[in-house]
Motif scaffolding. Structure first.
Motif, PDB file in Angstrom:
ATOM      1  N   UNK A 274       7.481   2.051   5.921  1.00 51.13           N
ATOM      2  CA  UNK A 274       8.522   2.967   5.456  1.00 51.13           C
ATOM      3  C   UNK A 274       7.885   4.317   5.143  1.00 51.13           C
ATOM      4  N   UNK A 275       8.728   5.337   4.809  1.00 48.57           N
ATOM      5  CA  UNK A 275       8.266   6.673   4.472  1.00 48.57           C
ATOM      6  C   UNK A 275       8.908   7.142   3.185  1.00 48.57           C
ATOM      7  N   UNK A 276       8.169   7.931   2.450  1.00 52.45           N
ATOM      8  CA  UNK A 276       8.702   8.621   1.277  1.00 52.45           C
ATOM      9  C   UNK A 276       8.221  10.067   1.325  1.00 52.45           C
TER      10      UNK A 276
ATOM     11  N   UNK B 271       0.851  -1.185   0.000  1.00 47.83           N
ATOM     12  CA  UNK B 271       0.000   0.000   0.000  1.00 47.83           C
ATOM     13  C   UNK B 271       0.891   1.241   0.000  1.00 47.83           C
ATOM     14  N   UNK B 272       0.642   2.146  -0.951  1.00 52.06           N
ATOM     15  CA  UNK B 272       1.301   3.457  -0.969  1.00 52.06           C
ATOM     16  C   UNK B 272       0.247   4.465  -0.522  1.00 52.06           C
ATOM     17  N   UNK B 273       0.452   5.052   0.654  1.00 52.58           N
ATOM     18  CA  UNK B 273      -0.634   5.739   1.349  1.00 52.58           C
ATOM     19  C   UNK B 273      -0.272   7.189   1.682  1.00 52.58           C
ATOM     20  N   UNK B 274      -1.122   8.088   1.207  1.00 55.33           N
ATOM     21  CA  UNK B 274      -0.984   9.493   1.583  1.00 55.33           C
ATOM     22  C   UNK B 274      -1.495   9.679   3.010  1.00 55.33           C
TER      23      UNK B 274
ATOM     24  N   UNK C  32       4.125  12.921  13.437  1.00 55.54           N
ATOM     25  CA  UNK C  32       3.318  12.213  12.442  1.00 55.54           C
ATOM     26  C   UNK C  32       4.005  10.909  12.041  1.00 55.54           C
ATOM     27  N   UNK C  33       5.324  10.982  11.796  1.00 48.58           N
ATOM     28  CA  UNK C  33       6.073   9.785  11.423  1.00 48.58           C
ATOM     29  C   UNK C  33       6.063   8.758  12.550  1.00 48.58           C
ATOM     30  N   UNK C  34       6.232   9.229  13.775  1.00 50.16           N
ATOM     31  CA  UNK C  34       6.253   8.323  14.917  1.00 50.16           C
ATOM     32  C   UNK C  34       4.909   7.622  15.085  1.00 50.16           C
ATOM     33  N   UNK C  35       3.834   8.378  14.904  1.00 53.32           N
ATOM     34  CA  UNK C  35       2.509   7.772  15.044  1.00 53.32           C
ATOM     35  C   UNK C  35       2.268   6.753  13.933  1.00 53.32           C
ATOM     36  N   UNK C  36       2.703   7.086  12.715  1.00 50.94           N
ATOM     37  CA  UNK C  36       2.543   6.148  11.600  1.00 50.94           C
ATOM     38  C   UNK C  36       3.312   4.856  11.865  1.00 50.94           C
ATOM     39  N   UNK C  37       4.514   4.975  12.412  1.00 53.92           N
ATOM     40  CA  UNK C  37       5.293   3.783  12.742  1.00 53.92           C
ATOM     41  C   UNK C  37       4.586   2.943  13.793  1.00 53.92           C
TER      42      UNK C  37
ATOM     43  N   UNK D 188       4.795  16.100   4.957  1.00 56.26           N
ATOM     44  CA  UNK D 188       4.990  16.609   6.307  1.00 56.26           C
ATOM     45  C   UNK D 188       6.356  16.205   6.851  1.00 56.26           C
ATOM     46  N   UNK D 189       6.992  17.138   7.547  1.00 59.13           N
ATOM     47  CA  UNK D 189       8.264  16.861   8.226  1.00 59.13           C
ATOM     48  C   UNK D 189       8.075  16.713   9.734  1.00 59.13           C
ATOM     49  N   UNK D 190       6.809  16.655  10.142  1.00 60.82           N
ATOM     50  CA  UNK D 190       6.504  16.570  11.569  1.00 60.82           C
ATOM     51  C   UNK D 190       6.933  15.194  12.101  1.00 60.82           C
ATOM     52  N   UNK D 191       7.894  15.140  13.027  1.00 60.68           N
ATOM     53  CA  UNK D 191       8.347  13.843  13.551  1.00 60.68           C
ATOM     54  C   UNK D 191       7.251  13.094  14.297  1.00 60.68           C
TER      55      UNK D 191
END
Length: 407
Positions: free
Chosen positions: A141-143, A90-93, A130-135, A125-128
């Motif tokens: 992974x992130x792009x 899945x490639x997810x926005x 957001x990335x942490x919650x997604x993990x 988004x560069x908000x850490x």
């Protein structure tokens, strides 16, 4: 007399059942990753509220040979589509109206079926946080947007490689579980047959059909079921009851086949079959074990089998099924509830079968007379509760008697 070859066959039957399991599990190998489907055939699902973003990502992947795409701009139906289409990746926005990418990840994580679908998050988004919650919600992974085509290709390939290996492990686990279940069932059947062979070895001494042990096992199960035994205990007592007379191996043919009444000395010898049976089935002493293990490999198999729950219970039954409720039985003269419940059950089952079957010293009695004799022994020979349980199931017992009638 009982032949050593019978013990050999018994040991080989048990050992053969064990080898079935170990052999096939040993031959099972984890499939090579190279045998997985080519990454270019993977189903790729792209979810983004902007169609232009979907088209760009799809174009990059098509240049690398990918052809199997699922796309949507409607995040409200994304989870249902993932459920029905079952994509490989899945490639997810993240930032989408109505239902965000994080909400989709949260719903996927709550689903047993979807939690293992890998997702690469596409975000500007560069908000850490957001990335942490997604993990935390299971993102693989992130792009960063705008997407770099070379980085996109490498990330997709890496995630698909992990997914393919996970699929192999899951498939391997399923196949292994099926094989274990199949071989375990074969092992159970092999053990049951080995137990029945040993039971018949004793029974053939005075019943050349071997049906007596089968009937007694079925009667015992019927009584135990009526008394409320759990399912696993029913299986155990049916098998163990079949070994109740294995001690007849040690009784001379002249006594077993005597057409008339036994004299006191002969009857005393006949009584010893209870202890003989217990000794055959019970684990050996340390000294006996040493002698046996240095004698033959067959002895080792017989000795090892005595650790099973079935044989332990069989030893109890062999030693107690001729005890009487009033204490006038043998070999120990114990009474009432001092007699193990399994011995009390088999006492009823064994006497009913003896009464309703032909023996060298008697013809089979009519069923009505058999039941009458059993009732006369209520509270003296038999545990009243056990006998009552049998009488409530007498129609089924008679059906068993017909089904396994001696030829």
């Amino acid at each position: 007399m009982f032949q050593t070859s019978t013990f050999t066959e018994l040991a080989e039957s048990i050992d053969g059942g064990l080898s079935l399991l170990t052999r096939d599990l040993g031959e099972t190998e984890l499939p090579s990753f190279c045998e997985t489907k080519h990454a270019r055939t993977a189903r790729i699902m792209i979810i983004d509220d902007e169609m232009i973003n979907i088209e760009i990502v799809q174009a990059y992947l098509e240049e690398e040979g990918f052809r199997n795409f699922l796309t949507t701009t409607d995040s409200t139906t994304a989870v249902e589509q993932i459920q029905s289409e079952k994509p490989d990746i899945l490639l997810l926005d993240i930032n989408m109206p109505q239902v965000s990418g994080l909400e989709i990840l949260e719903k996927m994580r709550a689903s047993k079926e979807l939690r293992l679908v890998p997702a690469i998050v596409l975000t500007a988004s560069n908000d850490p946080e957001v990335k942490l919650k997604a993990l935390r919600l299971g993102a693989s992974d992130f792009l960063a947007k705008p997407v770099d085509p070379s980085e996109l290709m490498l990330r997709v390939q890496n995630v698909l490689a992990v997914k393919a290996y996970q699929d192999h492990l899951a498939d391997y686990s399923i196949q292994l579980e099926k094989k274990v279940m199949a071989r375990t069932q074969e092992l159970v059947l092999s053990r049951q047959e080995a137990i029945h062979c040993l039971a018949r070895a004793g029974e053939y001494r005075d019943d050349d059909t071997g049906h007596h042990v089968t009937r007694v096992g079925r009667y015992a199960r019927l009584i135990a079921e009526e008394l409320g035994f759990a399912r696993e205990r029913l299986d155990l007592i049916e098998q163990a009851a079949q070994l109740h007379d294995v001690g007849k191996i040690g009784i001379p043919d002249a006594i077993l086949h005597k057409p008339g009444k036994l004299d006191p000395q002969e009857f005393d010898l006949m009584r010893t079959h209870c202890n003989v049976g217990r000794k055959i089935i019970n684990p050996l002493s340390h000294e006996e074990s040493i002698r046996l293990t240095t004698h033959t490999s067959v002895g080792m198999q017989i000795m090892g089998s005595t650790n099973s729950p079935v044989l332990k219970l069989a030893a109890v039954i062999a030693a107690s099924h001729h005890e009487k409720w009033d204490g006038n039985g043998y070999p120990s003269g114990i009474a009432g509830t001092e007699i193990p419940i399994e011995g009390r059950i088999v006492a009823v089952a064994d006497v009913f079968d003896a009464l309703s079957s032909s023996r060298p010293y008697k013809d089979a009695f009519p069923i009505e007379k058999c039941l009458q004799i059993l009732l006369e022994g209520r509270g003296t020979h038999f545990d009243p509760d056990v006998l009552d349980a049998f009488m409530r199931r007498q129609d089924e017992a008679i059906s068993i008697r017909t089904e396994y009638a001696t030829d």
